[in-house]
Design a protein around this motif. Structure first.
Motif, mmCIF file in Angstrom:
data_model
loop_
_atom_site.group_PDB
_atom_site.id
_atom_site.type_symbol
_atom_site.label_atom_id
_atom_site.label_comp_id
_atom_site.label_asym_id
_atom_site.label_seq_id
_atom_site.Cartn_x
_atom_site.Cartn_y
_atom_site.Cartn_z
ATOM 1 N N ILE A 133 119.483 102.769 37.873
ATOM 2 C CA ILE A 133 119.615 101.346 37.497
ATOM 3 C C ILE A 133 120.801 100.742 38.267
ATOM 4 O O ILE A 133 120.727 99.639 38.808
ATOM 5 C CB ILE A 133 119.798 101.191 35.969
ATOM 6 N N GLU A 134 121.868 101.524 38.331
ATOM 7 C CA GLU A 134 123.049 101.071 39.054
ATOM 8 C C GLU A 134 122.736 100.852 40.544
ATOM 9 O O GLU A 134 123.108 99.838 41.140
ATOM 10 C CB GLU A 134 124.141 102.153 38.886
ATOM 11 N N LEU A 135 122.006 101.796 41.102
ATOM 12 C CA LEU A 135 121.652 101.700 42.527
ATOM 13 C C LEU A 135 120.745 100.481 42.771
ATOM 14 O O LEU A 135 120.872 99.794 43.798
ATOM 15 C CB LEU A 135 120.936 102.991 42.955
ATOM 16 N N SER A 136 119.862 100.226 41.819
ATOM 17 C CA SER A 136 118.969 99.075 41.921
ATOM 18 C C SER A 136 119.770 97.772 41.985
ATOM 19 O O SER A 136 119.519 96.894 42.812
ATOM 20 C CB SER A 136 118.014 99.077 40.716
ATOM 21 N N LYS A 137 120.792 97.680 41.127
ATOM 22 C CA LYS A 137 121.623 96.464 41.121
ATOM 23 C C LYS A 137 122.450 96.378 42.397
ATOM 24 O O LYS A 137 122.533 95.327 43.025
ATOM 25 C CB LYS A 137 122.574 96.491 39.922
ATOM 26 N N GLN A 138 123.039 97.495 42.735
ATOM 27 C CA GLN A 138 123.935 97.524 43.899
ATOM 28 C C GLN A 138 123.210 97.081 45.183
ATOM 29 O O GLN A 138 123.755 96.357 45.996
ATOM 30 C CB GLN A 138 124.461 98.950 44.063
ATOM 31 N N ASN A 139 121.971 97.507 45.331
ATOM 32 C CA ASN A 139 121.253 97.235 46.578
ATOM 33 C C ASN A 139 120.210 96.122 46.446
ATOM 34 O O ASN A 139 119.335 95.998 47.308
ATOM 35 C CB ASN A 139 120.584 98.519 47.092
ATOM 36 N N ALA A 140 120.311 95.343 45.365
ATOM 37 C CA ALA A 140 119.381 94.219 45.152
ATOM 38 C C ALA A 140 117.923 94.668 45.336
ATOM 39 O O ALA A 140 117.157 94.038 46.048
ATOM 40 C CB ALA A 140 119.724 93.070 46.104
ATOM 41 N N ALA A 141 117.598 95.773 44.693
ATOM 42 C CA ALA A 141 116.240 96.307 44.762
ATOM 43 C C ALA A 141 115.679 96.355 43.336
ATOM 44 O O ALA A 141 115.960 97.289 42.584
ATOM 45 C CB ALA A 141 116.257 97.710 45.370
ATOM 46 N N PRO A 142 114.924 95.333 42.932
ATOM 47 C CA PRO A 142 114.440 95.252 41.549
ATOM 48 C C PRO A 142 113.589 96.462 41.147
ATOM 49 O O PRO A 142 112.884 97.035 41.983
ATOM 50 C CB PRO A 142 113.589 93.988 41.556
#
Ligand code: NAD
Length: 447
Positions: free
Chosen positions: A237-246
Motif C-alpha cells: 500500500i505504501e509503495l502504491s502511494k509512493q509511486n502513484a500507482a493505484p
C-alpha cells in the motif's frame, strides 16, 4: 427555494490527463477469465457482440437534478481509454497462447473463437513467476528461474519495461489462480522489510506479491481479481502511494456473492431477521480444481464470508442477526466446466419471529460474469492513474463495487452493499469531473 438540493456539493473539476495513445494491459494468468475478457474485447471491437455487463461500456450516469435530463454514457463523461486502444499481454505457467487457452477453458463457443483466432494466437504468455508451494494443484512448466525472489521481481520489471516501449500507459491485473491462505507477517510491514524479504526469498512473499511489487515499483496500477493477500499489506500500500500507482482488490464479485450483496441489504433495510444462510456451489473449471485444495479454498472462503457480517452488523441488530449461521461450500465437479451452479438456502424470520425461507438457484457462467468486471477495473485504474486526486491515495475504495472483499484504509470496515458501492463509484466520477454529487434528498422539488 430550500437550501438542500437533491444534488449535493460540487468540487472543482480535476486536471485529468487525456487517454491518449495505447493502453497496455498486462494480465497475470491467461486462464478462463482473462481469455474471456481479451476475446470479448476483440469481439466487441469487431462489432460481433455487445459488452454486456460492463458499466464502463454500457452504463450511464445522471448529472444534476432529475428535471435536467442530463444522462451521458459513463465513457463519454470521463476520459476512459477506448477499447480500440487496448493492447494485451500477460504471463502464464503454461505456454498456450490465448486462443489455445480460451479453447481449453471452453467458455466461448468454437465459432466465436475461430473468428478471433488470428488475433488471439498472437498473444503468447511470458514465462511466469510461480511456486507450487502457493498453488498446490498446478504444475507449471513455463516459469522463470532466479537466484532469489528479488531476481524474479527484476525479471518481471524487465518484462514491464519492454512492454512499456510499445504502448503509452500500462495497467496490471491478477487473473491468476487462487493462492494458499496467507496473513501479513513482519516482512509485509514496510517497503524496506519487503525488499529484504525479496533478497532472502521470505516464505511470506507469494508470487502474486512479486508481480504486484514489480508493477508498483514501475508506477503501474495493479488490480487483484483473486482472493489472495497480494496488495493487502502495509508494504505494498505504501509503495502504491509512493509511486502513484493505484491499487484495488480483492476477488471479482461475480455470482453468489453478487446476489448476496443485493439480497442481504434488502432484508436489513426491512429489518427482517436471518437465522441461516447456506451457500453451495459446483463448478468444473481449473479454478474449481485449484479451489479443491483446502488451503486455496480457505483463501476463497475468507473472502466470501465477510460480506454478510459487514452488511448485517449483528452488534447493532442482535435481535435480527446475532445467531446467523453462514456456511459456504465449493465443490469441484468437472462435468459442469465453467457453468457454475450455486444454491442458497436462506432462513429468514419476520413479524413476531415467524420463519420463512428463500431459495436462490443461480445457473451462471463464471467467466462471462467476471470478464466485464476485469475490463472495467483495468479502465478505471488507468483513469485513476491520470487523475490528480486519485493517483496517490493507494487503495481505490470506489472500485469496491466489483470486489468480494474490498480493500479499505486501515481501521475502516468495507462497504459490501452493492447499491452503496454503485453510488460511491458514480459519486467519485462526478467528484473528479466537478459535477454535483447526488444525495437523493430532493426537497427542492416540493418548495
Ligand atoms: N471466474 C469467476 O467468476 C471468478 C470470480 C472471482 C474470482 N475469480 C478468481 O480469478 C482467478 C482466475 O480465475 P479463472 O477462472 O480464470 O481461473 P483459471 O484457472 O482458468 O486461470 C488462472 C490462470 O492463472 C495461471 N497462473 C496460476 N498461477 C500463476 C502465476 N503465478 N503466474 C502466472 N499465471 C499463473 C494458471 O495457469 C491459469 O491459466 C482465480 O483466482 C479465481 O478464484 C474468478
Amino acid at each position: 427555494m430550500s437550501a438542500e438540493h437533491e444534488s449535493g456539493p460540487t468540487a472543482a473539476k480535476q486536471e485529468i490527463a487525456p487517454a491518449k495513445g495505447k493502453l497496455g494491459v498486462m494480465v497475470v494468468g491467461l486462464g478462463a477469465v482473462a481469455t474471456t475478457m481479451i476475446a470479448g474485447v476483440e469481439a466487441v471491437r469487431r462489432g460481433l457482440a455487445k459488452p454486456i455487463g460492463s458499466l464502463t461500456q454500457m452504463g450511464t450516469i445522471r448529472l444534476g437534478k432529475r428535471t435536467e435530463n442530463k444522462v451521458p454514457y459513463v465513457k463519454d463523461f470521463v476520459p476512459l481509454a477506448n477499447l480500440n486502444d487496448l493492447v494485451f499481454t500477460g504471463w502464464d505457467i503454461f505456454e498456450d497462447n490465448v486462443y489455445e487457452s480460451a479453447a481449453h477453458a471452453a467458455v466461448l463457443d468454437k465459432e466465436t473463437l475461430l473468428a478471433l483466432k488470428p488475433y488471439l494466437e498472437t498473444i503468447k504468455p511470458l514465462p511466469a513467476v510461480f511456486d507450487q508451494h502457493y498453488v498446490k494443484r498446478l504444475h507449471g512448466t513455463h516459469v522463470k528461474k532466479g537466484k532469489n525472489k528479488r531476481d524474479l521481481a527484476d525479471q518481471l520489471i524487465e518484462d514491464i519495461r519492454n512492454f512499456k516501449k510499445t504502448v503509452d500507459r500500462v495497467v496490471m491485473i491478477w487473473c491468476g489462480s487462487t493462492e494458499i491462505f496467507l496473513e501479513p507477517t513482519a516482512v509485509h510491514e514496510s517497503i524496506e522489510t519487503f525488499e529484504k524479504g525479496l533478497e532472502t526469498s521470505d516464505i511470506g512473499i507469494a508470487p502474486s506479491q512479486i508481480y504486484a511489487y514489480a508493477a508498483l515499483k514501475e508506477g503501474v496500477p495493479f488490480a487483484n481479481g483473486a482472493p489472495n493477500l497480494t496488495v493487502d499489506t502495509k508494504a505494498l500500500i505504501e509503495l502504491s502511494k509512493q509511486n502513484a500507482a493505484p491499487i484495488c482488490g480483492k476477488d471479482f464479485k461475480t455470482g453468489q456473492t453478487f446476489m448476496k450483496t443485493v439480497l442481504a441489504p434488502a432484508f436489513k433495510a426491512r429489518h427482517l431477521g436471518v437465522r441461516g444462510w447456506f451457500s453451495t456451489n459446483i463448478l468444473g473449471n481449473r479454478d474449481g480444481e485449484v479451489l479443491d485444495d483446502p488451503q486455496s479454498f480457505k483463501t476463497k472462503e475468507e473472502s466470501k464470508l465477510g460480506s454478510l457480517e459487514y452488511i448485517f452488523q449483528p452488534e447493532l441488530y442482535p435481535d435480527l442477526y446475532k445467531d446467523l449461521y453462514h456456511k459456504i461450500r465449493i465443490n469441484y465437479y468437472p462435468p459442469r466446466g465453467d457453468d457454475k451452479e450455486a444454491w442458497d438456502n436462506i432462513d429468514i424470520f419476520g413479524w413476531l419471529g415467524y420463519p420463512m425461507q428463500i431459495k436462490v438457484n443461480f445457473l451462471c457462467r463464471d467467466s462471462i460474469l467476471a470478464a466485464p468486471i476485469a475490463l472495467d477495473l483495468v479502465l478505471f485504474l488507468d483513469l485513476a492513474k491520470r487523475t490528480p486526486g486519485l493517483r496517490s491515495i493507494g487503495i481505490q475504495e470506489w472500485l469496491s463495487f466489483y470486489l468480494k472483499a474490498p480493500q479499505t484504509a486501515a481501521g475502516l470496515y468495507p462497504e459490501h452493499d452493492l447499491f452503496i458501492q454503485s453510488m460511491k463509484l458514480k459519486n467519485t466520477l462526478r467528484h473528479i469531473m466537478g459535477e454535483s454529487l447526488i444525495t437523493h434528498l430532493g426537497l427542492e422539488y416540493y418548495d
